[in-house]
Design an enzyme around this catalytic site. Structure first.
Site, short mmCIF file in Angstrom:
data_model
loop_
_atom_site.label_atom_id
_atom_site.label_comp_id
_atom_site.label_asym_id
_atom_site.label_seq_id
_atom_site.Cartn_x
_atom_site.Cartn_y
_atom_site.Cartn_z
N HIS A 154 0.80 -1.10 0.05
CA HIS A 154 -0.03 -0.09 0.11
C HIS A 154 0.85 1.27 0.06
CE1 HIS A 154 -3.80 -2.29 0.86
NE2 HIS A 154 -2.73 -2.96 1.77
N ASP A 196 2.29 -6.42 2.72
CA ASP A 196 0.99 -5.46 3.15
C ASP A 196 1.49 -4.35 3.92
OD1 ASP A 196 -1.74 -5.11 3.29
OD2 ASP A 196 -2.02 -6.48 4.84
#
Length: 348
Positions: free
Chosen positions: A15, A247
């Site tokens: 992200h 992540d």
């Protein structure tokens, strides 16, 4: 062993956010990683090839001078996604995968899929052209305990989907359970899993013992110790079906440290040091390159990076900042709760 040289790693689940946050965090990835699969759950999400093109351009513009990094773009699957747009994006080389978020499963997933049947035309097209589906493997029905969401997803969503479309290539992202590991191992083909840095290190006690610790809260939530050990065994096994997807998910501290805090742990800055510690602890430093640098490219049909990085074991602990400052606000860095002695050395 005092040093190890491996091919430059990639991050198969990242992200980067957007705007000031993107500008504040991207260097922590691009300094070490050559490529990353970029998550599309912006506000608004990246749902079309045009959206992905614009987002990729913003990422490249934010790269520090001298950094060489390739963002691998994904599309956010909705019930209205166009199969033709997906195929065009894939054939152009822009789109590496499509991401399935069950509605409500994680940050900015409210626009995700509620009725998988409505997304079947896209999934059928993806199966035909060989485009991978990345899944956030959790159900979100309120009657399912949060610690059981992954196992129930496998039984009620993923396994039926794979039986219906066996040729569809599926990445189970951020696997957190022994159930997930066993399911991947049992598959004959077209299934792999990414594993995060933090799920190799923490179990659910980190979130709850001694007080609620919001900077260890993520989704999927960390599970019992037996699940963490299963993840470790898979990561260090050398099995080509398992690879790194951090992540890494930055949130400014005020959104974490509140009555209803966001899910996400920021690990980009110290992931390789953490991984070297884990693999050394497991007596498997020789398997680190497979997990971080080889298995992911092979799964996604890409060549491994030609560049190398060297990790060197320092006598004194390597110091990482407790927080990074971004234009959006401060972001707390993952604390593994043990000293880190492995350091990525500057490249000549």
């Amino acid at each position: 062993m005092q040093s190890i040289t491996i091919r430059r790693p990639d991050d198969w689940h990242l992200h980067l956010r957007d705007g000031a946050m993107l500008e504040g965090v991207i260097a922590d990835t691009s300094r070490t990683f050559a490529r990353a699969i970029i998550m599309p759950n912006l506000v608004p999400p990246v749902v079309t090839t045009s959206d992905a093109t614009a987002y990729r351009d913003r990422i490249l513009k934010a790269l520090p001078a001298g950094h060489h990094f390739q963002p691998l773009m994904t599309l956010y699957l909705t019930e209205h996604t166009s199969p033709d747009d997906v195929e065009a994006g894939a054939k152009s080389g822009l789109i590496t995968a499509v991401k399935l978020y069950p509605a409500g499963a994680t940050t900015n997933s409210h626009g995700g899929v509620r009725d998988l049947e409505k997304a079947m035309p896209v999934l059928e097209r993806m199966a035909r052209i060989g485009l991978p589906l990345c899944v956030h493997g959790e159900v979100t029905t309120p009657e399912v305990d949060i610690f059981d969401r992954e196992a129930v997803f496998i039984d009620t969503v993923l396994d039926p989907l794979r039986k219906r479309l066996p040729e569809l290539k599926v990445t189970m992202e951020h696997v957190t359970t022994a159930d997930g590991i066993d399911y991947i191992k049992a598959a004959q083909s077209n299934l792999a899993g990414s594993i995060t840095t933090h799920h190799l290190i923490i179990n659910r006690n980190a979130i709850l013992v001694g007080g609620i610790r919001p900077h260890y809260y993520c989704l999927p939530v960390a599970k019992r110790e037996n699940h963490r050990l299963a993840l470790r065994a898979a990561a260090v096994s050398g099995d080509a079906r398992f690879f790194l997807g951090t992540d890494s998910a930055p949130h400014v501290d005020p959104l974490k440290e509140c009555a209803c805090g966001c899910a996400g742990i920021y690990t980009s800055i110290n992931t390789m040091s953490c991984l070297a510690h884990v693999f050394e602890e497991e007596g498997a430093l020789d398997k680190l390159e497979a997990f971080a640098s080889l298995n992911g490219p092979a799964w996604y049909g890409l060549s491994p990076n030609e560049e190398r990085i060297t990790l060197s074991r320092q006598a004194e602990p390597v110091v990482f900042p407790a927080k990074i400052e971004t234009g959006a606000g401060p972001v707390t860095v993952f604390d593994p709760m043990f000293p880190l002695h492995w350091q990525v050395m500057p490249q000549a």
